[in-house]
Every structure is written in structure tokens, then in C-alpha cells.
Write an enzyme that holds these catalytic residues in place. Structure first.
Site, PDB file in Angstrom:
ATOM      1  N   HIS A   1      57.427  79.644  17.911  1.00 42.39           N
ATOM      2  CA  HIS A   1      56.487  80.559  17.264  1.00 42.39           C
ATOM      3  C   HIS A   1      57.096  81.941  17.105  1.00 42.39           C
ATOM      4  O   HIS A   1      56.926  82.598  16.061  1.00 42.39           O
ATOM      5  CB  HIS A   1      55.198  80.653  18.089  1.00 42.39           C
ATOM      6  CG  HIS A   1      54.210  79.561  17.826  1.00 42.39           C
ATOM      7  ND1 HIS A   1      53.856  79.168  16.555  1.00 42.39           N
ATOM      8  CD2 HIS A   1      53.479  78.791  18.679  1.00 42.39           C
ATOM      9  CE1 HIS A   1      52.959  78.199  16.621  1.00 42.39           C
ATOM     10  NE2 HIS A   1      52.718  77.939  17.897  1.00 42.39           N
TER      11      HIS A   1
ATOM     12  N   HIS B   1      58.058  75.363  22.431  1.00 41.71           N
ATOM     13  CA  HIS B   1      57.028  75.495  21.401  1.00 41.71           C
ATOM     14  C   HIS B   1      56.695  76.976  21.173  1.00 41.71           C
ATOM     15  O   HIS B   1      56.657  77.443  20.025  1.00 41.71           O
ATOM     16  CB  HIS B   1      55.777  74.724  21.837  1.00 41.71           C
ATOM     17  CG  HIS B   1      54.604  74.873  20.929  1.00 41.71           C
ATOM     18  ND1 HIS B   1      54.248  73.911  19.996  1.00 41.71           N
ATOM     19  CD2 HIS B   1      53.682  75.852  20.800  1.00 41.71           C
ATOM     20  CE1 HIS B   1      53.178  74.306  19.352  1.00 41.71           C
ATOM     21  NE2 HIS B   1      52.810  75.488  19.814  1.00 41.71           N
ATOM     22  N   GLU B   2      56.473  77.708  22.254  1.00 43.36           N
ATOM     23  CA  GLU B   2      56.130  79.124  22.115  1.00 43.36           C
ATOM     24  C   GLU B   2      57.319  79.933  21.606  1.00 43.36           C
ATOM     25  O   GLU B   2      57.153  80.866  20.820  1.00 43.36           O
ATOM     26  CB  GLU B   2      55.643  79.676  23.453  1.00 43.36           C
ATOM     27  CG  GLU B   2      54.374  79.022  23.975  1.00 43.36           C
ATOM     28  CD  GLU B   2      53.235  79.056  22.988  1.00 43.36           C
ATOM     29  OE1 GLU B   2      53.150  80.038  22.213  1.00 43.36           O
ATOM     30  OE2 GLU B   2      52.424  78.116  22.966  1.00 43.36           O
TER      31      GLU B   2
ATOM     32  N   GLU C   1      51.250  74.780  13.916  1.00 45.75           N
ATOM     33  CA  GLU C   1      51.415  74.038  15.167  1.00 45.75           C
ATOM     34  C   GLU C   1      52.352  72.845  15.011  1.00 45.75           C
ATOM     35  O   GLU C   1      53.153  72.552  15.895  1.00 45.75           O
ATOM     36  CB  GLU C   1      50.056  73.598  15.701  1.00 45.75           C
ATOM     37  CG  GLU C   1      49.152  74.751  16.104  1.00 45.75           C
ATOM     38  CD  GLU C   1      49.830  75.735  17.034  1.00 45.75           C
ATOM     39  OE1 GLU C   1      50.491  75.303  18.006  1.00 45.75           O
ATOM     40  OE2 GLU C   1      49.709  76.955  16.790  1.00 45.75           O
TER      41      GLU C   1
END
Length: 357
Positions: free
Chosen positions: A168, A164-165, A244
Site C-alpha cells: 500500500h 500487504h501494508e 486490496e
């Protein structure tokens, strides 16, 4: 905005939308400067025969290039020191492969799978379950995880959070969030100074016979700064909130494991708040728990909505035993939502016909 048909077109549209929002933040800086000029000349007055609004507009036009350069310089400084500043306020420490080989290998494998540069890794000592990415270029990008997250999540769930990070970073979200926080911080700082000043003193326009003040200009200037302050916060929130879902989807694309992402979200929900951390850093975290105002002004969609999106669009499945259902039940009956939506997932079984087992 072009219609989105998949992950990469969503990324493209998000980048366009974010660039427009960043341009909006520059406009807010200009509005704030104009509001300050109105307040200054409304207080101090202008020579007879001139108007406060005319003089404020004249000075603003002459200062416009310098305001732009100062904003760009402030962003440049923020770019250079953002990782060090975040590290200072969070107490996170960088780690090497020798310090935590398993964590390092997880992130390295995710990077290799997409040909991405390996970001730095850092661990923050906190019982909270959270993670965030920082930096603006390949030399700075850092993924920070809390010690609580490593202690409470299994390997598949930790990998989902790292993915997830990493998404980003891959999508440019981290860079844009740094810009937004830097500019919004300037507007918020000026707004706080102005309103604290008004709270400590009475509004009095110039009484000099050679000059005339303007109470209306002061009111308008204060209103402009207040609106700029409020819009800067909303823009900052929208930059984080809209990304998100995309980062969750990108994590599933990297790990091919939507169930791990769902399980990680459920474990982290209600346990993500990091004590003593500025709101700007919490905006960048994997989860920023909504408060009792529902999630109207939250930087992140609720866990319920994120889990629902993973079930409906990524084929995720709800674990048989949620990690801590009482905490989630305080916000929304997640189990009921899952029962209603899981039937649309690819792994679901249609309900048995009457009389069949």
C-alpha cells in the site's frame, strides 16, 4: 484506461483511476459550497430584481479561488498531522528494533528486497487481528499492527500482512487514502451540520419586504449537499476497495508465499473489528469486515473473494484445516468455492480417472 497485463500495469492504471477520483472529490467540495450558497440565499433572500440562483452563482465564482486554496490548505494540514491524529485515536505506540527485533527484521528484510525506505513500526493494544499503514511521505510512513495479530498469527502470516501494508505504501495507496479521507471528511462534516440544522428548525424563507427568498433554491441546495455527501463516501470506499486485490498480489510478489497470505486472511476474517476506531481508520486497515449488507458498501472485498483471487491468479492453496470455518460459513461456503477453483491452480492434481487410485 490502458489494458493491464501484469502487476505494474495494474499499479499504473490504479494510480490514474485514483487521481481521477481525487479530482472528483475536489468537484464535490465545489458542489457543496454551491449548495450552501443556495441554502443561505434561499433563506436570507436577495434584493428585489435579483434571483437567488444568479446571486449564488456570482458569489461562487468570486469565491472559487478561495475555496480551492482552503481545500488545499486543509489537505496540507491533514498531511502534516495525519499520523499523530491516527496515533491519538488508536492509542498505537511506536516501537524500535530493540523493542521487537523479530518484527522489525521482518519488515526490514521486505524493504531491502525492493530497495524501499524503512517505515516506522507501531503496535496497538487490541485483541482484534488487524494492521494498517499511515503517512504521506518517507518520514511519516508507519505500519501499525495490533497485539492480537502478533499473538494469533505465525511468522509467515505476519510477514504476509506486513508485505500487504508495505505494498500500500509502495503503490501510493496510503497517501491517496489520506487525501480522500480528509476531503470526504470535510463534505461529510458540512452535510451533517446542514441536516442536523434542518432537523432542529422549520424551513422559513425571508419575509423581508426588500428581499425575496426561494424555497426551491433551498431544496436544490439541500439535494446538492446530500448527493455530494453520498458520492464522497462512495469515492472513499472505492479508493480502498479497488486496491486490496493489488496489495494482496504485491504481498505475494514480495514474500513468494501466497499460502501464508491465504492463511492470514482466514485467521483474520471475522476478528478484525477494532472497537472505538473511526470508520476512516478502519477503511485503511488490512481487513474491514463486511456487515450483513453483504459487501456492497464495504471498503474491502470479502475474504472469500480475496482468497479466491489468490488461488486462481497466484497459485495459492487452501489449508487443510481452515482456522475458524464456522465464522466464514456464516457468509459463504468457502470450502465449496475452493474445491471448485483449486483445480485451476498450478499445484493441483487432476482428478483420478475412473478405476485409478
Amino acid at each position: 484506461m490502458a489494458q493491464a497485463f501484469g502487476l505494474y500495469t495494474h499499479q499504473r492504471n490504479n494510480r490514474i483511476r485514483s487521481n481521477l477520483l481525487i479530482a472528483g472529490l475536489f468537484l464535490l467540495v465545489y458542489l457543496t459550497a454551491w449548495g450552501l450558497l443556495l441554502i443561505a440565499y434561499g433563506y436570507g433572500g436577495v434584493p428585489r430584481g435579483q434571483t437567488v440562483f444568479g446571486e449564488a452563482n456570482r458569489i461562487f465564482r468570486s469565491w472559487f479561488p478561495f475555496i480551492t486554496l482552503a481545500t488545499i490548505l486543509w489537505i496540507f494540514v491533514g498531511f502534516r498531522i495525519n499520523v499523530a491524529l491516527i496515533g491519538a485515536v488508536t492509542g498505537a505506540r511506536g516501537i524500535t528494533q530493540a523493542d521487537n527485533p523479530k518484527l522489525y527484521r521482518m519488515l526490514e528484510n521486505l524493504c531491502i528486497s525492493r530497495g524501499l525506505s524503512m517505515p516506522r513500526l507501531a503496535i496497538m493494544e487490541s485483541d482484534a487481528l488487524n494492521a494498517f499503514a499511515s503517512g504521506v511521505n518517507d518520514k511519516q510512513f508507519t505500519v501499525t499492527v495490533t497485539s492480537g495479530l502478533l499473538a494469533q498469527l505465525n511468522d509467515a502470516e505476519v510477514e504476509a500482512v506486513l508485505a500487504h501494508e508495505l505494498t500500500h505504501i509502495r503503490n501510493g495507496d496510503v497517501r491517496l487514502m489520506v487525501v480522500a479521507v480528509v476531503i470526504a471528511g470535510v463534505v461529510s462534516f458540512i452535510g451533517e451540520i446542514v441536516f442536523r440544522g434542518f432537523g432542529r428548525s422549520r424551513i422559513r424563507v425571508s419575509s423581508d419586504d426588500s428581499k425575496k427568498g426561494n424555497g426551491l433554491a433551498i431544496v436544490i441546495g439541500v439535494a446538492v449537499i446530500a448527493i455530494s455527501w453520498f458520492l464522497a463516501v462512495l469515492i472513499r470506499l472505492s479508493l480502498s476497495r479497488s486496491r486490496e486485490y493489488l496489495a494482496d498480489a504485491g504481498a505475494v510478489e514480495l514474500t513468494k508465499n501466497p499460502d501464508a497470505m491465504i492463511s492470514a486472511l482466514l485467521k483474520i476474517s471475522g476478528r478484525a473489528d477494532i472497537d472505538g476506531i473511526p470508520s476512516g481508520v478502519m477503511d485503511m486497515c488490512f481487513e474491514n469486515d463486511p456487515d450483513d449488507f453483504a459487501d456492497l458498501f464495504s471498503t474491502h472485498p470479502s475474504v472469500t473473494k480475496r482468497v479466491q483471487a489468490l488461488i486462481e491468479t497466484a497459485g495459492g492453496r487452501m489449508p487443510e484445516m481452515p482456522p475458524h470455518p464456522p465464522k466464514l460459513a456464516e457468509r459463504q461456503d468457502l470450502q465449496t468455492m475452493v474445491e471448485e477453483t483449486a483445480a485451476r491452480g498450478p499445484w493441483s492434481r487432476p482428478p483420478a480417472a475412473p478405476g485409478q487410485g
